[in-house]
Scaffold this active site. Structure first.
Site, PDB file in Angstrom:
ATOM      1  CG  HIS A 276      85.593  29.866 123.726  1.00  0.00           C
ATOM      2  ND1 HIS A 276      85.492  31.213 123.914  1.00  0.00           N
ATOM      3  CD2 HIS A 276      85.855  29.701 122.408  1.00  0.00           C
ATOM      4  CE1 HIS A 276      85.679  31.840 122.754  1.00  0.00           C
ATOM      5  NE2 HIS A 276      85.908  30.938 121.826  1.00  0.00           N
TER       6      HIS A 276
ATOM      7  CG  ASP B 283      85.231  33.619 126.258  1.00  0.00           C
ATOM      8  OD1 ASP B 283      84.317  33.096 125.586  1.00  0.00           O
ATOM      9  OD2 ASP B 283      86.201  32.977 126.677  1.00  0.00           O
ATOM     10  CG  HIS B 284      81.854  33.962 121.007  1.00  0.00           C
ATOM     11  ND1 HIS B 284      83.115  33.478 120.775  1.00  0.00           N
ATOM     12  CD2 HIS B 284      81.008  33.013 120.556  1.00  0.00           C
ATOM     13  CE1 HIS B 284      83.025  32.297 120.192  1.00  0.00           C
ATOM     14  NE2 HIS B 284      81.765  31.980 120.040  1.00  0.00           N
TER      15      HIS B 284
HETATM   16  C1  BG6 Z   1      86.197  31.003 118.189  1.00  0.00           C
HETATM   17  C2  BG6 Z   1      87.346  30.227 117.621  1.00  0.00           C
HETATM   18  O1  BG6 Z   1      86.602  31.718 119.331  1.00  0.00           O
HETATM   19  O2  BG6 Z   1      85.169  30.112 118.554  1.00  0.00           O
HETATM   20  C3  BG6 Z   1      86.913  29.384 116.444  1.00  0.00           C
HETATM   21  O3  BG6 Z   1      88.376  31.118 117.219  1.00  0.00           O
HETATM   22  C4  BG6 Z   1      85.731  28.531 116.812  1.00  0.00           C
HETATM   23  O4  BG6 Z   1      87.985  28.578 115.982  1.00  0.00           O
HETATM   24  C5  BG6 Z   1      84.645  29.365 117.473  1.00  0.00           C
HETATM   25  O5  BG6 Z   1      85.247  27.909 115.636  1.00  0.00           O
HETATM   26  C6  BG6 Z   1      83.533  28.507 118.030  1.00  0.00           C
HETATM   27  O6  BG6 Z   1      82.477  29.316 118.453  1.00  0.00           O
HETATM   28  P1  BG6 Z   1      80.992  28.784 118.476  1.00  0.00           P
HETATM   29  O7  BG6 Z   1      80.201  29.924 119.034  1.00  0.00           O
HETATM   30  O8  BG6 Z   1      80.641  28.411 117.061  1.00  0.00           O
HETATM   31  O9  BG6 Z   1      81.003  27.590 119.368  1.00  0.00           O
END
Ligand code: BG6
Length: 534
Positions: free
Chosen positions: A274, A211-212
């Site tokens: 997230h 989960d990044h």
């Molecule tokens: C991803 C989603 O996991 O997270 C995207 O699939 C979203 O739809 C993105 O735009 C948002 O990530 P960050 O790091 O830009 O907040």
């Protein structure tokens, strides 16, 4: 907030009266064992935008072991040389650190390309040969990480195939790990089924679910903020906190991913992973150590305490919306239904607001409000902890507010805002006396800004997560039960929504460039609260 005294050393646990959950998790520049990272789907977007630039940045920081190698496995026919050249361009274009020819030459030496057809069901001789060769030539000793950068329908078959070919067994003392990214299923049943199938080939301790958000510096800082400071913990509960708001706002639309989004929607795309991760970190109990299973155990306990929302109550606990055309930063943008790959009568949600009740002693009666949306006015992810108002204001007169002078009982409650991105930082709002002869009160902010406190650039989320996987540290990856608990929360909502679909007009109910549907405001107002204006 003063931003000068920055001490990165955490005192030893035995010098600390309540134990120090952070000390064990600190890694002082450990370098992992030599290994091979096999990227399935190596010609895809993720490899060039994120994975290889992140690996290169790790190399530039001296964090990769000598002998570290990459095998790009993809369907297209190309030579290793062509693959290396494509990756070189990707690093130059997307990398956090500038490309240096001498370093690139060493880094790319360990790069191979191997043709691989995901849909075929044949053996993996080519791949196995490449891996053995790398073991011999570069000393990677059977240590392998398989990155599944492929469509989710391929997760289980690929795991099964690797298992069948004996590539997942750790009998020779080397490690075999797999990394996958969401979606981990579409609902609770499919997530369980996927976990079951992965486990036929890989033990849970070999599975790294990315989960990044967990790789973001500011999200890791939540742990330090909560458990590296003594002063907040006594206040961090139902007695002092009125409610918590977690917002993940984006100003972008679906960015060419209409097909994916039609299947997913905001609840699956952002809330299930997230936002629920952020909620778990804000709400969990202190782990005994920030290491291995302890953090994940605490997160799961918190998620288990989330009160189930019955599908019949889904509408009263959530608001869904879909963006219509509108204006963002002075530019006209199309509505969701006009995006490529989206059905013209799609009911898919691009906005969700929801209320979560947590049934435990810390949080009973203190709700968490979650919201996310695309095509909102700005990009902003933050956690706002709103404290209870003072029980009685002893000041006569009036309070100065942006809306003018108001009666004294309008003193704003304290607010602690943890800004995850952009403008990373922390703000504490409190009341102060306006200078002058009368007792006028106004709220002011104490601000901590990452950018000015630490003059170093933060690594990208993928850098941290790839390095952790090489080190065998699973703290920042989602465990099987965590994912299933998050699906438990979301599946009931999806079931409720499915049985009570919005009417066609009812869904396209916020203009791009606004803060979501009116109903989201009413939803908070019903509880006597309001969303923060970001
Ligand atoms: C991803 C989603 O996991 O997270 C995207 O699939 C979203 O739809 C993105 O735009 C948002 O990530 P960050 O790091 O830009 O907040």
């Amino acid at each position: 907030m003063t931003d000068t005294a920055v001490d990165t050393e955490v005192p030893a646990a035995d010098q600390h009266p309540v134990g120090n959950p952070l000390s064990d998790g600190l890694r002082h520049g450990r370098v992992p064992l030599p290994s091979v990272l096999v990227i399935f789907g190596a010609t895809g977007d993720l490899t060039k935008r994120k994975l290889v630039p992140a690996l290169y940045a790790l190399a530039a920081d001296g964090l990769l072991p000598p002998g570290f190698s990459i095998v790009g496995a993809g369907r297209s026919e190309q030579s290793t040389e062509t693959f290396r050249e494509a990756m070189r361009e990707a690093v130059a274009k997307y990398g956090r650190v500038p490309l240096r020819e001498d370093l690139w030459s060493v880094f790319s030496d360990g790069m191979r390309y191997c043709e691989f057809d995901l849909d075929a069901d044949d053996g993996l001789n080519d791949l196995a040969e490449n891996l053995e060769e790398l073991d011999r030539e570069r000393g990677t000793s059977g240590n392998r990480i398989f990155y599944f950068s492929i469509p989710p329908s391929g997760f289980a078959p690929l795991a099964e195939r690797l298992g069948r070919e004996g590539l997942t067994r750790e009998e020779d003392g080397g490690f075999r790990r797999m990394i996958i990214e969401k979606p981990f299923g579409r609902d609770l049943d499919s997530a369980r089924e996927l976990n079951g199938k992965l486990h036929l080939a890989f033990g849970e301790e070999q599975v790294y679910r990315i989960d990044h958000y967990l790789g973001k510096e500011t999200v890791q800082n939540l742990l330090v903020f909560r458990f590296g400071n003594g002063i907040f913990e006594p206040l961090w509960n139902r007695q002092y906190i009125d409610h918590v708001q977690i917002t993940v706002a984006e100003n972008i639309g679906v960015e060419g991913r209409g097909g994916y989004y039609e299947e997913s929607g905001a609840l699956r795309d952002i809330i299930q992973n997230h936002v629920i991760q952020l909620m778990a970190i804000v709400g969990m109990e202190a782990p005994s150590k920030v290491h291995g299973e302890t953090v994940r155990d605490e997160k799961v306990k918190l998620l288990r305490a989330v009160r189930p929302i019955h599908p019949d109550d889904a509408l009263s606990h959530t608001v869904r919306g879909q963006y219509a055309a509108g204006w963002i930063d002075g530019e006209r943008v199309p509505g969701y239904r006009e995006e490529t790959g989206v059905a013209e009568n799609s009911l898919r949600e691009t906005f969700v607001a929801m209320k979560v009740d947590i049934d435990n002693w810390r949080w009973a009666g203190t709700p968490f409000y979650l919201r996310t949306g695309k095509r909102l006015p700005k990009r902003a992810t933050e956690i706002a902890i709103q404290f209870r108002r003072v029980p009685h204001s002893p000041f006569g007169g009036r309070v100065e507010t942006p809306a003018g002078l108001l009666p004294k009982d309008s003193i704003d409650p304290n607010l602690l805002v943890l800004r995850i991105q952009p403008d990373e930082g922390i703000t504490l709002r409190f009341s102060a006396k306006v200078p002058g002869q009368s007792m006028r009160i106004r709220t002011v902010n104490m601000d901590f800004l990452y950018g000015s406190a630490f003059l170093t650039e933060s690594p990208e989320a993928y850098e941290r997560l790839l390095l952790d996987c090489m080190l065998g540290d699973r703290t920042l990856f989602a465990r099987e039960d965590e994912v299933e608990e998050a699906w438990r929360i979301c599946t009931a909502i999806l079931d409720g929504w499915r049985s009570q679909p919005p009417d066609r007009e009812g869904t396209a109910n916020y203009e791009s460039g606004t803060w979501g549907p009116e109903a989201a405001r009413d939803f908070m107002a019903r509880d006597g609260r309001q969303w923060r204006r970001l």
